[in-house]
Design a protein around this motif. Sequence first.
Motif, PDB file in Angstrom:
ATOM      1  N   VAL A  14      15.256 -12.904  -2.181  1.00  0.00           N
ATOM      2  CA  VAL A  14      14.838 -14.250  -2.596  1.00  0.00           C
ATOM      3  C   VAL A  14      15.500 -14.584  -3.925  1.00  0.00           C
ATOM      4  N   LYS A  15      15.412 -15.838  -4.343  1.00  0.00           N
ATOM      5  CA  LYS A  15      16.139 -16.317  -5.521  1.00  0.00           C
ATOM      6  C   LYS A  15      15.701 -15.610  -6.806  1.00  0.00           C
ATOM      7  N   SER A  16      14.413 -15.482  -7.024  1.00  0.00           N
ATOM      8  CA  SER A  16      13.921 -14.849  -8.257  1.00  0.00           C
ATOM      9  C   SER A  16      12.775 -13.913  -7.899  1.00  0.00           C
ATOM     10  N   GLY A  17      13.143 -12.775  -7.293  1.00  0.00           N
ATOM     11  CA  GLY A  17      12.129 -11.857  -6.779  1.00  0.00           C
ATOM     12  C   GLY A  17      12.137 -10.514  -7.484  1.00  0.00           C
ATOM     13  N   MET A  18      10.985  -9.868  -7.482  1.00  0.00           N
ATOM     14  CA  MET A  18      10.837  -8.564  -8.117  1.00  0.00           C
ATOM     15  C   MET A  18       9.929  -7.682  -7.268  1.00  0.00           C
ATOM     16  N   ASN A  19      10.256  -6.415  -7.206  1.00  0.00           N
ATOM     17  CA  ASN A  19       9.364  -5.403  -6.644  1.00  0.00           C
ATOM     18  C   ASN A  19       8.912  -4.476  -7.762  1.00  0.00           C
ATOM     19  N   LEU A  20       7.675  -4.049  -7.703  1.00  0.00           N
ATOM     20  CA  LEU A  20       7.192  -3.034  -8.636  1.00  0.00           C
ATOM     21  C   LEU A  20       6.080  -2.233  -7.988  1.00  0.00           C
ATOM     22  N   TRP A  21       5.765  -1.117  -8.622  1.00  0.00           N
ATOM     23  CA  TRP A  21       4.760  -0.168  -8.131  1.00  0.00           C
ATOM     24  C   TRP A  21       3.789   0.082  -9.271  1.00  0.00           C
ATOM     25  N   CYS A  22       2.499  -0.059  -9.016  1.00  0.00           N
ATOM     26  CA  CYS A  22       1.542   0.237 -10.091  1.00  0.00           C
ATOM     27  C   CYS A  22       0.403   1.099  -9.571  1.00  0.00           C
ATOM     28  N   VAL A  23      -0.107   1.938 -10.453  1.00  0.00           N
ATOM     29  CA  VAL A  23      -1.196   2.843 -10.101  1.00  0.00           C
ATOM     30  C   VAL A  23      -2.280   2.792 -11.184  1.00  0.00           C
ATOM     31  N   GLY A  24      -3.506   3.033 -10.772  1.00  0.00           N
ATOM     32  CA  GLY A  24      -4.614   3.034 -11.713  1.00  0.00           C
ATOM     33  C   GLY A  24      -5.753   3.882 -11.199  1.00  0.00           C
ATOM     34  N   ASP A  25      -6.576   4.342 -12.122  1.00  0.00           N
ATOM     35  CA  ASP A  25      -7.795   5.073 -11.771  1.00  0.00           C
ATOM     36  C   ASP A  25      -8.841   4.042 -11.369  1.00  0.00           C
ATOM     37  N   ASN A  26      -9.141   3.973 -10.081  1.00  0.00           N
ATOM     38  CA  ASN A  26     -10.019   2.912  -9.582  1.00  0.00           C
ATOM     39  C   ASN A  26     -11.471   3.057 -10.022  1.00  0.00           C
ATOM     40  N   ILE A  27     -11.874   4.271 -10.388  1.00  0.00           N
ATOM     41  CA  ILE A  27     -13.257   4.450 -10.838  1.00  0.00           C
ATOM     42  C   ILE A  27     -13.392   4.133 -12.326  1.00  0.00           C
ATOM     43  N   ARG A  28     -12.342   4.421 -13.101  1.00  0.00           N
ATOM     44  CA  ARG A  28     -12.364   4.076 -14.518  1.00  0.00           C
ATOM     45  C   ARG A  28     -11.932   2.622 -14.716  1.00  0.00           C
ATOM     46  N   LYS A  29     -10.637   2.357 -14.824  1.00  0.00           N
ATOM     47  CA  LYS A  29     -10.209   0.978 -15.098  1.00  0.00           C
ATOM     48  C   LYS A  29     -10.621   0.025 -13.990  1.00  0.00           C
ATOM     49  N   GLY A  30     -10.619   0.501 -12.754  1.00  0.00           N
ATOM     50  CA  GLY A  30     -10.983  -0.366 -11.639  1.00  0.00           C
ATOM     51  C   GLY A  30     -12.460  -0.685 -11.535  1.00  0.00           C
ATOM     52  N   ALA A  31     -13.269  -0.063 -12.382  1.00  0.00           N
ATOM     53  CA  ALA A  31     -14.715  -0.304 -12.298  1.00  0.00           C
ATOM     54  C   ALA A  31     -15.398  -0.065 -13.646  1.00  0.00           C
ATOM     55  N   ALA A  32     -15.684   1.202 -13.956  1.00  0.00           N
ATOM     56  CA  ALA A  32     -16.520   1.534 -15.114  1.00  0.00           C
ATOM     57  C   ALA A  32     -15.928   1.082 -16.446  1.00  0.00           C
TER      58      ALA A  32
END
Length: 336
Positions: free
Chosen positions: A298-316
């Motif tokens: 696409v004209k201005s596209g980006m792919n990236l990969w991200c990870v996180g602790d779902n119990i800490r940052k994702g919740a608590a």
Amino acid sequence: MGKYNVAIAGATGVVGQKMIEVLEESNIAVDNFYPMASSRSAGKKVTFRGKEYTVEELNEHSFDKDIDFALFSAGGGTSKKFAPIAAKNNVVVIDNSSQWRMDDEVPLVVPEVNPKDALKTKGIIANPNCSTIQAMVVLKPLHDAYKIKRVIYSTYQAVAGSGIKGIKDLEEGVKGGKNEFYPVQIAYNCLPHIDDFTENGYTKEELKMVNETHKILGDYDIKVTATTVRVPVFVGHSESINLEFEKPFDVDEARELLKNAPGVIVKDDISVPEYPTVLDAAGNDEVYVGRIRRDFSVKSGMNLWCVGDNIRKGAASNTVQIAEYLIKENFFGKEN
């Protein structure tokens, strides 16, 4: 700073226990601590900052006492019933369920992204979905710089997102036992099915990511789609995110933006090769990002990969960070 009276509703669950741990690590001065749970768990013992507490049964009178804020992780039905009761008693509820997220009267907050929205609360603040939270921390600086036109989420989500039942299914499955919670075996498998299916073929988890992205970024023109997948990992969500921007971008500049963004750690050097995995994120509050590259389709596209602790940052941790922000802004009027 003053001292605060704090309750945790759902204190014996996976996220509730993590809330206790994160609150313990924080700089919040807690005067009185009230762990609460359903009648099944009432009477159990929890430890907070070296002192043992007996878990109270959550009921209509739990918030008659002086409580500044309550962290809820007790499910949508429980929150629907008890959060308004707490709010009527001048308790600020920071709720981890999906019950209030799309309510127009309730702020949906990620502290690195839209902290000031928390100050608009009428008593309840919603914690976003775990997979949405980590995406927002990464997408916010990119949206501010290049204006996101479209997002395609593909997630790889840990069983801890299902609570203790999901964890037990994976534990039993790798031993050759049968799963009791997931409709299909999770051990050595991937399930493109998180939460219930809806009439349009999407799951509720996928629609949460769509709707919450719009609300948190405050931009309903962004085109968003998602496929959410449960994977045989205990803790930590991974996400492949495809972005299309309105404006042109430079990959190196974008990488620097992310390096300087609050709550983000960039791990992105393919010569090593270096990229983040959930083992990097485990036990941490930051969101890790890598595989940052141009999408040439696409004209201005980006792919990236991200990870996180779902119990800490994702919740608590996100709930505690919201409380920390309110305290910093002297929302409770206890500044010394």
